[in-house]
Design a protein around this motif. Structure first.
Motif, short mmCIF file in Angstrom:
data_model
loop_
_atom_site.label_atom_id
_atom_site.label_comp_id
_atom_site.label_asym_id
_atom_site.label_seq_id
_atom_site.Cartn_x
_atom_site.Cartn_y
_atom_site.Cartn_z
N ILE A 214 0.85 -1.20 0.00
CA ILE A 214 0.00 0.00 0.00
C ILE A 214 0.88 1.25 0.00
O ILE A 214 0.64 2.21 -0.74
CB ILE A 214 -0.95 -0.01 1.23
CG1 ILE A 214 -1.99 -1.12 1.08
CG2 ILE A 214 -1.64 1.36 1.38
CD1 ILE A 214 -2.83 -1.35 2.32
N MET A 215 1.93 1.24 0.85
CA MET A 215 2.86 2.38 0.93
C MET A 215 3.55 2.61 -0.42
O MET A 215 3.64 3.74 -0.90
CB MET A 215 3.91 2.12 2.02
CG MET A 215 4.95 3.22 2.16
SD MET A 215 6.29 2.78 3.30
CE MET A 215 7.21 1.59 2.30
N SER A 220 4.39 5.41 -5.60
CA SER A 220 4.51 5.29 -7.06
C SER A 220 3.72 6.37 -7.79
O SER A 220 4.07 6.77 -8.90
CB SER A 220 4.02 3.91 -7.52
OG SER A 220 4.81 2.89 -6.95
N ASP A 221 2.65 6.84 -7.16
CA ASP A 221 1.84 7.90 -7.78
C ASP A 221 2.61 9.21 -7.92
O ASP A 221 2.26 10.06 -8.74
CB ASP A 221 0.57 8.16 -6.95
CG ASP A 221 -0.40 6.99 -7.03
OD1 ASP A 221 -0.28 6.19 -7.98
OD2 ASP A 221 -1.26 6.87 -6.14
N PHE A 222 3.65 9.36 -7.09
CA PHE A 222 4.39 10.63 -7.08
C PHE A 222 5.82 10.50 -7.58
O PHE A 222 6.52 11.50 -7.68
CB PHE A 222 4.41 11.22 -5.66
CG PHE A 222 3.04 11.35 -5.06
CD1 PHE A 222 2.14 12.29 -5.55
CD2 PHE A 222 2.63 10.55 -4.01
CE1 PHE A 222 0.88 12.41 -5.01
CE2 PHE A 222 1.37 10.66 -3.47
CZ PHE A 222 0.48 11.60 -3.97
N LYS A 229 9.93 0.59 -11.22
CA LYS A 229 10.52 -0.55 -10.50
C LYS A 229 9.43 -1.38 -9.83
O LYS A 229 9.48 -2.61 -9.82
CB LYS A 229 11.51 -0.04 -9.44
CG LYS A 229 12.88 0.30 -10.00
CD LYS A 229 13.89 0.39 -8.87
CE LYS A 229 15.30 0.53 -9.41
NZ LYS A 229 16.31 0.48 -8.34
N TYR A 230 8.44 -0.70 -9.26
CA TYR A 230 7.38 -1.40 -8.54
C TYR A 230 6.54 -2.26 -9.50
O TYR A 230 6.23 -3.42 -9.21
CB TYR A 230 6.49 -0.38 -7.83
CG TYR A 230 5.32 -0.98 -7.08
CD1 TYR A 230 5.51 -1.80 -5.98
CD2 TYR A 230 4.00 -0.73 -7.50
CE1 TYR A 230 4.42 -2.36 -5.31
CE2 TYR A 230 2.91 -1.27 -6.83
CZ TYR A 230 3.14 -2.09 -5.74
OH TYR A 230 2.09 -2.64 -5.08
N GLY A 248 7.73 13.66 -1.62
CA GLY A 248 6.28 13.83 -1.46
C GLY A 248 5.90 14.62 -0.23
O GLY A 248 4.93 15.38 -0.23
N THR A 249 6.69 14.48 0.86
CA THR A 249 6.42 15.22 2.10
C THR A 249 6.64 16.71 1.90
O THR A 249 5.81 17.54 2.29
CB THR A 249 7.32 14.70 3.25
OG1 THR A 249 7.12 13.30 3.41
CG2 THR A 249 7.00 15.41 4.55
N ILE A 250 7.77 17.05 1.28
CA ILE A 250 8.11 18.46 1.07
C ILE A 250 7.11 19.14 0.13
O ILE A 250 6.76 20.31 0.31
CB ILE A 250 9.56 18.59 0.55
CG1 ILE A 250 10.54 18.16 1.64
CG2 ILE A 250 9.86 20.02 0.09
CD1 ILE A 250 11.98 18.07 1.20
N SER A 251 6.61 18.38 -0.85
CA SER A 251 5.63 18.96 -1.79
C SER A 251 4.20 18.86 -1.28
O SER A 251 3.25 19.17 -2.00
CB SER A 251 5.76 18.28 -3.15
OG SER A 251 5.52 16.89 -3.04
N LEU A 252 4.01 18.40 -0.01
CA LEU A 252 2.70 18.32 0.66
C LEU A 252 1.74 17.36 -0.05
O LEU A 252 0.52 17.54 0.01
CB LEU A 252 2.06 19.71 0.78
CG LEU A 252 2.87 20.77 1.52
CD1 LEU A 252 2.17 22.12 1.47
CD2 LEU A 252 3.10 20.38 2.98
N LYS A 253 2.28 16.34 -0.72
CA LYS A 253 1.43 15.36 -1.40
C LYS A 253 0.82 14.38 -0.41
O LYS A 253 -0.27 13.85 -0.64
CB LYS A 253 2.24 14.59 -2.45
CG LYS A 253 2.86 15.45 -3.54
CD LYS A 253 1.81 16.09 -4.40
CE LYS A 253 2.44 16.86 -5.56
NZ LYS A 253 1.45 17.59 -6.36
#
Length: 698
Positions: A214-215, A220-222, A229-230, A248-253
């Motif tokens: 799930i993680m 993979s979406d970002f 690879k996934y 993803g964290t820095i871009s607030l996704k």
């Protein structure tokens, strides 16, 4: 010489949460594990390093934001521990303005609580990347899945689960790290310094594979490389996963989510790792923007030592030994001891004679600060919160910090009659520290009023006055800070003509007043054509209107949500003076608002009550009796969460009433929502109270 850490290895973070979620306890563990303190402080014992004020130690809550610095894996982490109580929300506001990232702590039982939503909205306003740490995993009734679901439903964010808790309540012993694919368990070591790292056990392997997939799907979406690879079923290294999470964290996704029990010293080490791995350095956030004070053009400064120096003062406080201390965040350039800084807001310059690194209420002298640093100086005596520091030959004005308006006031007077001047001096020092504390004079009686964010706020102010300044004062009963406004547009005219000092004084103004949207405050504009009135008289008229706005026509409360436009006037060459125009404009404003349907506005609060289900009916009935309106009822297990909008005037002493209704089992939180016009009946009662026809407190 202060050691320069690479700016990519600097983290400026804040710790935010609802009151009693474990902010200060978590910070104390972080300081202990990073070697800054040799002994863990405890909030309940009054020994927490970050809760250094006597008032904090006695009440067991954080009142002022405290800054400190620690080091972890060759990274420098500047931490600000912020209050959770709504009366001190300005401390969160000023901290978020200068931070690059944050840890939001949720109680594993309470989940997303009312003040959690408030600090989340504040962080959204400044686009601060966050990690969520679900604390108190060892508490009875803990529901981590429910807390994660509330992140989705209440805050509208995408949580990224990075860990699986190992056990819960009294059986909570550690976490499974889905990035490194390891089990981390804290065993018999009471201080939690040592923990075991093991491979995934067979009993958890299926759950781990499912949660890890799930993680990876979310990541993979970002991240296109990770997606490739996934989908191909290739091996994905922990470093590649961390890089994708960081991006993803820095871009607030999405918001990374971790679990732990800070009080029992479990789960804090991975949290510090996550700060280093996932939260931004100063170079990862967009360059700071500001306005050139002369050209009025927008400029930006990158987080680099090579850029011209720029910094923002986010806090001012009085120190018993060093005098006035200014806390500032350096956005660009560097500053050395002995350098001069320019304040374009006040057009003043000051020489830096002292630079300090912060550790709660302790300070260490340093000789240089660099881009990305948070430090303090004792050299900026007349500078204020929100002022910009820069070089005179490279001026820039950074955006100021906006603070909420105070909603509660109380009369204050010294216990000794000879201390009136000392009271003024002490209040001046406290208001320079706290932008949400205002001092005014009652226009009817001339008595001194202090205005703040709540009853607790005013109590703490008076307590500090006695302990820190030796100023003993009497505080009256807290009262609501009402405002006046207008309901429609209207024009007014004012003429001032009088003999003063053997000379005739003449001024004549016409003014249009109009209502503004709620929360807009006061605005002024001029529609005068060039030459109708000399500029000096127009400026005097503006000052006259501004003074008139402070005293309403119905009950003397200041006007708000009103726009005044100077539309016309006449002058006489030999007789007109600035003073005459100032008075004429004031008269014109009063004439206009008297025609514009003045009304009194009162502050309405957002109320959240958490109570066992059996007391629901009594509490809802009591809210209705207080002129409140219930907006939402939520059931969590056997607990009810009631959300309502209530007038502040009806909420004094509510804590005692709620304890009585729920046999001490109910808790509540309240925050300012907005000002709204009162009903005609309430308005007449307020006016009668001001005029003394009915007692002030029934």
């Amino acid at each position: 010489m202060k050691e320069r850490h690479s700016i990519e290895r600097v983290r400026n973070i804040g710790i935010m949460a609802h009151i009693d979620a474990g902010k200060t306890t978590t910070t104390e563990r972080m300081l202990f594990y990073t070697g800054i303190t040799y002994k863990m402080g405890e909030v309940d014992d009054g020994t927490a390093v970050m809760d250094w004020m006597a008032q904090e130690q006695e009440r067991g809550i954080t009142i002022t934001s405290a800054a400190t610095t620690c080091f972890w894996k060759k990274h420098r982490i500047n931490i600000i521990d912020t209050p959770g109580h709504v009366d001190f929300t300005a401390e969160v506001e000023r901290s978020l303005r200068v931070l690059d990232g944050g840890i939001v702590i949720l109680c594993g039982v309470g989940g997303v609580e009312p003040q959690s939503e408030t600090v989340w909205r504040q962080a959204d306003r400044y686009r601060v990347p966050r990690i969520v740490y679900i604390n108190k995993m060892d508490r009875l009734g803990v529901d981590p899945e429910g807390a994660v679901e509330q992140l989705r439903e209440k805050l509208g964010v995408t949580p990224l689960i990075l860990q699986i808790p190992l056990g819960r309540e009294s059986n909570f012993r550690g976490v499974i790290d889905l990035v490194e694919m390891k089990e981390l368990t804290w065993g018999e070591d009471l201080l939690g310094v040592k923990y075991k790292t093991d491979d995934i056990s067979e009993e958890h392997r299926c759950e781990v594979e499912e949660k890890r997939n799930i993680m990876l799907e979310q990541l993979s979406d970002f991240d296109d490389t990770l997606m490739e690879k996934y989908l191909e079923g290739g091996d994905i290294s922990a470093d590649e996963i961390k890089a994708a999470i960081r991006k993803g964290t820095i871009s607030l996704k999405f918001i990374p989510v971790l679990f732990g029990s800070s009080f029992h010293n479990k789960g804090v080490h991975p949290l510090i790792d996550a700060v280093v791995d996932y939260l931004p350095s100063p170079v990862d956030v967009p360059p700071i923007k500001g306005i050139h004070p002369h050209t009025k053009k927008e400029e930006e400064r990158r987080s680099s030592d090579d850029e011209p120096f720029s910094a923002l003062i986010f806090k001012v406080m009085s120190d018993p030994y060093l005098g006035s201390l200014s806390f500032f965040r350096v956005y660009s350039g560097k500053l050395k001891l002995g350098n001069s800084v320019y304040n374009p807001v006040k057009d003043e310059e000051a020489r830096i004679s002292k630079l300090l690194e912060l550790h709660s209420n302790k300070k260490k002298e340093i000789d240089t600060v660099f881009a990305g640093d948070i430090a303090a100086s004792g050299s900026l005596k007349d500078f204020s919160t929100g002022d910009t520091l820069c070089q005179r030959n490279h001026p820039i004005v950074l955006e100021k910090i906006i603070f909420p308006e105070p909603v509660v006031s109380a009369y204050i007077e010294p216990k000794s009659r000879v201390d009136h001047k000392k009271l003024e001096d002490v209040l001046q020092k406290l208001t320079s520290e706290d932008p949400t504390l205002k001092v005014t004079k009652d226009p009817m009686t001339g008595q001194t009023l202090i205005n703040g964010m709540g009853e607790l706020h005013l109590e703490v102010v008076v307590d500090r006055m006695e302990r820190e300044f030796g100023m003993r004062a009497n505080l009256g009963k807290p009262q609501v800070s009402y405002k006046e406004t207008v309901t429609r547009a209207a024009e007014g005219e004012g003429v001032y003509e009088r003999m003063l000092g053997g000379r005739n004084q003449f001024g004549h103004c016409r003014i249009l007043v109009e209502p503004l949207p709620r929360g807009e405050g006061y605005a002024f504009s001029s529609q005068l054509k060039k030459g109708v009135i000399p500029e000096v008289f127009a400026e005097a008229a503006e000052k006259g209107i501004k003074e008139a706005v402070e005293v309403g026509v119905l009950a003397g409360f200041p006007f708000s949500d009103v726009k005044a436009t100077l539309t016309g006037g006449t002058y006489r060459e030999e007789e007109s003076t600035p003073i005459a125009f100032k008075v004429a404009a004031s008269l014109a404003f009063k004439d206009a608002v008297s025609k514009a349907g003045s009304v009194i506005m009162e502050p309405f609060m957002s109320l959240a009550v958490v109570t066992p289900d059996e007391y629901l009916g009594d509490i809802v009935g009591d809210i209705n009796a207080r002129r409140g309106k219930v907006e939402e009822l939520e059931l969590r297990g056997t607990t009810r969460i009631i959300k309502a909008i209530v007038p502040l005037a009806e909420m004094f002493g509510y804590a005692t009433n709620l304890r009585t209704m729920t046999q001490g089992r109910g808790i509540f939180s309240m925050e300012f929502l907005r000002y709204e016009p009162t009903s005609s009946g309430v308005m007449q009662e307020i006016i009668a109270r001001i005029e003394g026809r009915i007692p002030a407190h029934r």
